[in-house]
Design an enzyme around this catalytic site. Structure first.
Site, PDB file in Angstrom:
ATOM      1  N   HIS A 134       6.358  -1.541   2.112  1.00  0.00           N
ATOM      2  CA  HIS A 134       6.058  -1.111   3.481  1.00  0.00           C
ATOM      3  C   HIS A 134       5.365   0.254   3.475  1.00  0.00           C
ATOM      4  O   HIS A 134       4.313   0.437   4.096  1.00  0.00           O
ATOM      5  CB  HIS A 134       7.358  -1.047   4.280  1.00  0.00           C
ATOM      6  N   GLU A 135       5.964   1.211   2.763  1.00  0.00           N
ATOM      7  CA  GLU A 135       5.408   2.570   2.769  1.00  0.00           C
ATOM      8  C   GLU A 135       4.097   2.641   1.989  1.00  0.00           C
ATOM      9  O   GLU A 135       3.217   3.451   2.327  1.00  0.00           O
ATOM     10  CB  GLU A 135       6.437   3.560   2.201  1.00  0.00           C
ATOM     11  N   HIS A 138       1.347   1.783   4.279  1.00  0.00           N
ATOM     12  CA  HIS A 138       0.968   2.963   5.070  1.00  0.00           C
ATOM     13  C   HIS A 138       0.044   3.880   4.257  1.00  0.00           C
ATOM     14  O   HIS A 138      -0.932   4.421   4.796  1.00  0.00           O
ATOM     15  CB  HIS A 138       2.215   3.752   5.479  1.00  0.00           C
TER      16      HIS A 138
END
Length: 235
Positions: A134-135, A138
């Protein structure tokens, strides 16, 4: 100089249900009060903070072990790392850090810091993998699309939609076991919307969850269908 800060009175401590202390009696008293529903929300927050402080070294060591394994052997983590490298970035064990977090979240990304993994919130290696993925999405978006992290809710909503869709955190089996979501149809999309709205609503420039939902809806079609750097939704 007088100090205006005062410690909570015994009555206030008793009202919350939480008993301060790290001895055997305090631990088990708190455990049973929590299990029996005899703690307030504030008492539970105090209990969790005390537990996390007590287990900080163990939690971080376990998180670092999972992180290092995933950097070497996880297909999705290796793939994201390679694509971030192509854009001039580099994520590794020195800027993917395991820390104790006071906020109830599993991780975060900051362009000048890297990735933080909230060791006290991560259940197992699979949870660490989903959070890292997820990160890292980003981080990819930051490099690829020059995301404006402050003041642009549409950018924030778009990268949250993509991160939840592509990381695997909204796959049905994970939602079934961790959130009790039993729906089969539209579960994937509903999970992504829920997570994106919560994330946008927590930003200081967002007025409320109504505005957050509106912004997510505005960018949904283009951001949900954008699977870069994957050819399609991977997990």
């Amino acid at each position: 100089m007088s100090d205006d800060k005062t410690s909570p009175s015994p009555d206030n401590q008793e009202d919350s249900g939480f008993v301060p202390g790290d001895d055997f009696t305090a631990r088990w008293t708190n455990y049973f009060r929590l299990a029996l529903g005899r703690m307030t929300d504030d008492g539970e927050r105090q209990w969790k903070k005390a537990r996390d402080l007590r287990n900080e070294a163990t939690d971080c060591a376990r998180c670092e072990k999972h992180r290092d394994y995933l950097l070497n052997y996880s297909p999705i983590i290796r793939f994201m790392r390679q694509n971030i490298n192509k854009l001039g970035g580099d994520l590794h064990s020195e800027n993917i850090r395991c820390r104790r977090c006071d906020t109830r979240q599993s991780g975060g990304f900051e362009k000048s810091y890297g990735i933080i993994l909230c060791a006290n919130e991560l259940r197992d290696q699979g949870h660490v993998e989903d959070t890292m993925a997820h990160e890292m999405i980003h981080a990819y978006d930051h490099l690829r699309f020059q995301v404006q992290w402050s003041g642009n809710l549409r950018h924030a909503a778009c990268t949250e939609i993509r991160a939840s869709a592509l990381s695997g955190e909204c796959r049905w089996i994970r939602e079934f076991w961790t959130k009790g979501q039993y729906k089969v149809t539209q579960q994937f999309q509903e999970c992504i919307r829920r997570r994106a709205v919560l994330s946008v609503a927590n930003r200081p420039e967002c007025k409320d969850d109504v505005q957050a939902a509106k912004v997510v809806n505005e960018v949904w079609d283009s951001c949900f269908s954008d699977t870069r750097p994957f050819d399609e939704v991977y997990r």
